[in-house]
Design an enzyme around this catalytic site. Structure first.
Site, PDB file in Angstrom:
ATOM      1  N   LYS A   1       0.821  -1.212   0.000  1.00 52.38           N
ATOM      2  CA  LYS A   1       0.000   0.000   0.000  1.00 52.38           C
ATOM      3  C   LYS A   1       0.851   1.257   0.000  1.00 52.38           C
ATOM      4  O   LYS A   1       0.526   2.230  -0.669  1.00 52.38           O
ATOM      5  CB  LYS A   1      -0.950   0.007   1.209  1.00 52.38           C
TER       6      LYS A   1
ATOM      7  N   LYS B   1      -9.157 -10.786  -9.342  1.00 49.56           N
ATOM      8  CA  LYS B   1     -10.153 -10.692  -8.273  1.00 49.56           C
ATOM      9  C   LYS B   1     -11.133  -9.540  -8.537  1.00 49.56           C
ATOM     10  O   LYS B   1     -10.722  -8.475  -8.997  1.00 49.56           O
ATOM     11  CB  LYS B   1      -9.359 -10.441  -6.987  1.00 49.56           C
TER      12      LYS B   1
ATOM     13  N   LYS C   1     -13.061  -3.463  -5.568  1.00 43.80           N
ATOM     14  CA  LYS C   1     -13.539  -2.088  -5.746  1.00 43.80           C
ATOM     15  C   LYS C   1     -12.438  -1.171  -6.239  1.00 43.80           C
ATOM     16  O   LYS C   1     -12.701  -0.215  -6.947  1.00 43.80           O
ATOM     17  CB  LYS C   1     -14.144  -1.545  -4.457  1.00 43.80           C
TER      18      LYS C   1
END
Ligand code: ADP
Ligand code: NA
Length: 338
Positions: free
Chosen positions: A114, A205, A208
């Site tokens: 991240k 996958k 969102k």
């Protein structure tokens, strides 16, 4: 004997949950309230580790909570609440952070992923200590240790295993330094959790953050677009409705969705659609998806329309959560020397 505890949290980071969230996590939340003393939390503190808009966060927190209730999480059996309504989460996170090594936190692979996306200027200390807050989320709801203590369970996907391992380490370290306080939480993969892939890129996958609008089905989506997305899902140049992860990733994903939503085995679905081609299969699947999500969407919208009721339900959940969290923190404060 007391039911095992389960704790699970979900971030309010979108205006709707998606089909993958539902089949991979939230449907199991509903099932687990029958077999567990369940604590389900909308983790809004986690949602500010990256830059955010306050009005959007407030809206998404409500929409997330309303969807959980609309899906069938029962506020009288499960404890459904918003993390920021229970300030002990932040307080325990501070204590646990002081027991976490800097290098230990730095080894978290999710942080490395991240933060590399945010760049160093956009990477907050909160993003770094995120797994410590997760540990606090879980351990606040620890039963008191002892021979008859119920289990403390946490449903986790592969990407969260390392964080749960850190939670177990911190529970053990706290107990060792200050006396038996926490039960070590156990990771488990809930029954029937299904991995759902992107409708347009069926090897990736459904997500969102990564999926295109056509690749993702939102729980709160209008029926028309929802049906179209299923009809336009990528398949392959063949026509056989058979499960083959390698050669037919698209059809396989649709079979998995169908099987999970209808409760029919993949083998029975293959038999039902033998020789009928993709068109009929998708048309029927679209109906199954609509039949599942239409009532959830309607119940969610009704709850969002009745703000007072939603707030009352969340205050009720916060009260139940606080009763446990305050008791845990009383013990923690005393043991730490406050
Ligand atoms: P996203 O991947 O869309 O960002 P989150 O990471 O917020 O979703 O995941 C919330 C929950 O939903 C987690 O328990 C996660 O494992 C589950 N989940 C997310 N996407 C999928 C998917 N495509 N299939 C199955 N479960 C999923
Ligand atoms: Na994610």
């Amino acid at each position: 004997p007391a039911l095992p505890r389960v704790f699970s949290g979900i971030q309010p980071t979108a205006d709707s949950f998606h089909l993958g969230n539902y089949l991979g996590a939230l449907r199991q939340w509903v099932a687990m309230q029958d077999t567990h003393d369940a604590f389900y939390c909308v983790v809004d503190l986690h949602a500010i580790t990256i830059e955010h808009d306050p009005a959007v966060l407030r809206r998404r927190t409500k929409v997330a909570a309303a969807q959980l209730l609309a899906m069938g999480v029962d506020p009288d059996r499960a404890t459904v609440f918003v993390q920021s309504h229970v300030p002990e989460h932040a307080e325990l996170a501070w204590v646990l952070g002081c027991l976490t090594g800097f290098g230990e936190a730095g080894r978290m692979t999710q942080f490395k992923d991240k933060s590399s996306k945010q760049g160093s200027a956009g990477t907050s200390v909160g993003l770094f200590t995120y797994p410590v807050l997760q540990a606090a989320d879980i351990l606040l709801y620890s039963p008191e240790p002892g021979p008859d203590a119920p289990d403390l369970r946490v449903p986790v996907g592969e990407d969260q295993r390392q964080h749960l391992e850190l939670t177990r380490t911190l529970a053990g370290r706290f107990n060792h330094r200050f006396g038996e306080t926490f039960v070590a939480p156990e990771a488990f993969i809930p029954k029937d959790a299904a991995k759902i892939t992107d409708l347009q890129e069926p090897t990736a996958k459904m997500s969102k953050s990564a999926s295109s609008p056509q690749g993702i089905v939102d729980v709160l989506e209008d029926p028309g677009p929802m049906r179209k997305k299923i009809m336009r899902a990528v398949t392959d140049t063949g026509s056989e409705v058979v499960y083959d992860e390698e050669k037919k990733a698209g059809v396989t994903n649709l079979l998995r969705i169908y099987s999970a939503l209808e409760g029919t085995s993949v083998a029975d679905l293959e038999a039902r659609y033998a020789g009928s081609g993709y068109g009929q299969f998708k048309k029927d699947l679209a109906q199954v998806v609509l039949d599942t999500f239409t009532p959830i969407r309607e119940r969610t919208l009704r709850l969002l329309d009745d703000e007072e009721r939603l707030e009352r339900l969340l205050a009720h959940g916060a009260g139940r959560a606080s009763a446990v969290a305050e008791r845990t923190m009383e013990i923690v404060r005393d043991r730490v020397g406050f």
